[in-house]
Motif scaffolding. Structure first.
Motif, PDB file in Angstrom:
ATOM      1  N   HIS A  88      39.443  63.936 141.754  1.00  0.00           N
ATOM      2  CA  HIS A  88      38.663  65.153 142.191  1.00  0.00           C
ATOM      3  C   HIS A  88      37.273  65.003 141.409  1.00  0.00           C
ATOM      4  N   SER A  89      36.379  65.555 142.220  1.00  0.00           N
ATOM      5  CA  SER A  89      34.968  65.623 141.405  1.00  0.00           C
ATOM      6  C   SER A  89      34.251  66.750 142.422  1.00  0.00           C
ATOM      7  N   ILE A  90      33.273  67.512 141.406  1.00  0.00           N
ATOM      8  CA  ILE A  90      32.426  68.334 142.158  1.00  0.00           C
ATOM      9  C   ILE A  90      31.089  68.012 141.584  1.00  0.00           C
ATOM     10  N   SER A  91      29.805  68.556 142.557  1.00  0.00           N
ATOM     11  CA  SER A  91      28.651  67.982 142.097  1.00  0.00           C
ATOM     12  C   SER A  91      27.845  69.151 142.586  1.00  0.00           C
ATOM     13  N   PHE A  92      26.443  69.201 142.144  1.00  0.00           N
ATOM     14  CA  PHE A  92      25.525  70.274 142.573  1.00  0.00           C
ATOM     15  C   PHE A  92      24.327  70.061 142.235  1.00  0.00           C
ATOM     16  N   THR A  93      23.324  70.635 143.164  1.00  0.00           N
ATOM     17  CA  THR A  93      21.821  70.565 142.941  1.00  0.00           C
ATOM     18  C   THR A  93      21.255  71.620 143.160  1.00  0.00           C
ATOM     19  N   ARG A 119      38.993  61.926 146.473  1.00  0.00           N
ATOM     20  CA  ARG A 119      39.050  60.648 147.166  1.00  0.00           C
ATOM     21  C   ARG A 119      40.334  59.844 146.632  1.00  0.00           C
ATOM     22  N   GLY A 120      41.512  59.660 147.247  1.00  0.00           N
ATOM     23  CA  GLY A 120      42.712  59.168 146.850  1.00  0.00           C
ATOM     24  C   GLY A 120      43.118  58.024 147.714  1.00  0.00           C
ATOM     25  N   ARG A 121      44.098  57.198 147.287  1.00  0.00           N
ATOM     26  CA  ARG A 121      44.266  56.137 148.044  1.00  0.00           C
ATOM     27  C   ARG A 121      44.992  56.223 149.249  1.00  0.00           C
ATOM     28  N   ASN A 122      45.708  57.557 149.330  1.00  0.00           N
ATOM     29  CA  ASN A 122      45.994  57.994 150.729  1.00  0.00           C
ATOM     30  C   ASN A 122      45.182  59.233 151.209  1.00  0.00           C
ATOM     31  N   LEU A 123      45.481  60.154 150.624  1.00  0.00           N
ATOM     32  CA  LEU A 123      44.928  61.304 151.185  1.00  0.00           C
ATOM     33  C   LEU A 123      43.374  61.781 150.443  1.00  0.00           C
ATOM     34  N   VAL A 155      38.538  65.711 156.078  1.00  0.00           N
ATOM     35  CA  VAL A 155      40.057  65.426 155.641  1.00  0.00           C
ATOM     36  C   VAL A 155      40.351  63.927 156.192  1.00  0.00           C
ATOM     37  N   SER A 156      41.059  63.104 155.582  1.00  0.00           N
ATOM     38  CA  SER A 156      41.478  61.906 156.000  1.00  0.00           C
ATOM     39  C   SER A 156      42.622  61.305 155.345  1.00  0.00           C
ATOM     40  N   TYR A 157      43.708  60.528 155.942  1.00  0.00           N
ATOM     41  CA  TYR A 157      44.756  59.840 155.514  1.00  0.00           C
ATOM     42  C   TYR A 157      44.794  58.516 155.722  1.00  0.00           C
ATOM     43  N   ARG A 158      45.326  57.624 154.731  1.00  0.00           N
ATOM     44  CA  ARG A 158      45.289  56.258 155.189  1.00  0.00           C
ATOM     45  C   ARG A 158      46.764  55.792 154.865  1.00  0.00           C
ATOM     46  N   TRP A 159      47.367  54.984 155.782  1.00  0.00           N
ATOM     47  CA  TRP A 159      48.695  54.427 155.511  1.00  0.00           C
ATOM     48  C   TRP A 159      48.227  52.826 155.277  1.00  0.00           C
ATOM     49  N   TYR A 160      49.392  52.152 154.532  1.00  0.00           N
ATOM     50  CA  TYR A 160      49.233  50.786 153.914  1.00  0.00           C
ATOM     51  C   TYR A 160      50.389  49.990 154.430  1.00  0.00           C
ATOM     52  N   PRO A 161      50.443  49.418 155.629  1.00  0.00           N
ATOM     53  CA  PRO A 161      51.454  48.487 155.934  1.00  0.00           C
ATOM     54  C   PRO A 161      51.882  47.309 155.039  1.00  0.00           C
ATOM     55  N   ASN A 167      45.156  48.674 156.456  1.00  0.00           N
ATOM     56  CA  ASN A 167      45.276  50.049 156.427  1.00  0.00           C
ATOM     57  C   ASN A 167      44.778  50.630 157.615  1.00  0.00           C
ATOM     58  N   TRP A 168      45.266  51.886 157.667  1.00  0.00           N
ATOM     59  CA  TRP A 168      44.923  52.796 159.148  1.00  0.00           C
ATOM     60  C   TRP A 168      45.156  54.103 159.000  1.00  0.00           C
ATOM     61  N   GLY A 169      44.295  54.926 159.758  1.00  0.00           N
ATOM     62  CA  GLY A 169      44.546  56.503 159.617  1.00  0.00           C
ATOM     63  C   GLY A 169      43.500  57.405 160.276  1.00  0.00           C
ATOM     64  N   PRO A 170      43.834  58.594 160.299  1.00  0.00           N
ATOM     65  CA  PRO A 170      43.007  59.192 160.843  1.00  0.00           C
ATOM     66  C   PRO A 170      41.846  60.154 160.164  1.00  0.00           C
TER      67      PRO A 170
END
Length: 221
Positions: A88-93, A119-123, A155-161, A167-170
């Motif tokens: 997780h991260s947060i940024s501002f200007t 930003r994670g490997r899956n979610l 939001v996105s999710y990745r699977w790793y066969p 990998n693939w995902g929506p």
């Protein structure tokens, strides 16, 4: 068309500094020799300071200025980025502008931007907010549009066969933009599906549904 200029950058401990200045002949290149601006030069300055707090996290400040005769364009503010754990991260200007053109018209405005992401490997997901006051103006840098208040999320999710399909995902994205009169000017929804194959091959598909207001008419696209 700089006549002279200079740049100084460096780092001492955790503090990074950057300074750039130039004396520019372009504003004074007028056809009328009786124009008070004829042959005059403009002065540009950019200053940047950043202090590193811990890995990939910092707080900083920026100042820009452009002066020509009695006109000026000044911007100053703060920015930062903070890692919150491994994903997780947060940024501002946040900056303010003080602007006066050659005709003497003065403007003062502000601009803010903030973003939270995971930003994670899956979610992965994120949310952002950006706002530019109608009176925000600068001659140093580039601002595409003012009088905007835009909020968005994704939001996105990745699977790793672990095969020929790496990998693939929506992925889903949604954003809305209001002006400072609370009129919805833009709305955008994107739904997509992506596939990453071996040997750096990719296939991406998406559907985009948007609304853009122009001339007080909401165009559905």
């Amino acid at each position: 068309d700089p006549r002279i200029g200079g740049k100084l950058t460096g780092k001492v401990g955790r503090t990074s500094v950057g300074v750039l200045f130039a004396d520019d002949e372009a504003p004074g290149k007028r056809e009328d020799t009786l124009d008070p601006a004829y042959g005059k030069t403009g002065q540009f300055f950019v200053g940047r300071l950043r202090y590193d707090l811990y890995p990939e996290s910092y707080i900083g400040g920026i100042v820009t200025n452009r002066g020509f005769l009695d006109s000026y364009s000044r911007v100053g503010g703060l920015d930062g980025r903070f890692n919150l754990g491994d994903t997780h991260s947060i940024s501002f200007t946040a900056v303010g502008s003080d602007h006066r053109d050659e005709e003497g018209l003065e403007q003062n405005g502000s601009a803010v931007s903030t973003e939270f992401v995971r930003r994670g490997r899956n979610l992965s997901y994120g949310a952002s907010y950006n706002a530019f006051d109608p009176e925000f103006a600068t001659d140093v840098g580039f601002v595409r549009r003012v009088d905007t208040r835009e909020a968005g999320t994704d939001v996105s999710y990745r699977w790793y066969p672990e095969s020929w399909l790496v990998n693939w995902g929506p992925i889903l994205r949604y954003a809305r933009n209001y002006n400072f009169g609370d009129v919805l000017e833009d709305e955008n929804f994107i739904g997509g599906l992506g596939f990453n194959f071996a040997r750096r091959s990719r296939l991406n598909m998406s559907v985009d549904r948007s609304m853009e207001r122009y001339g007080n008419i909401a165009f559905q696209k």
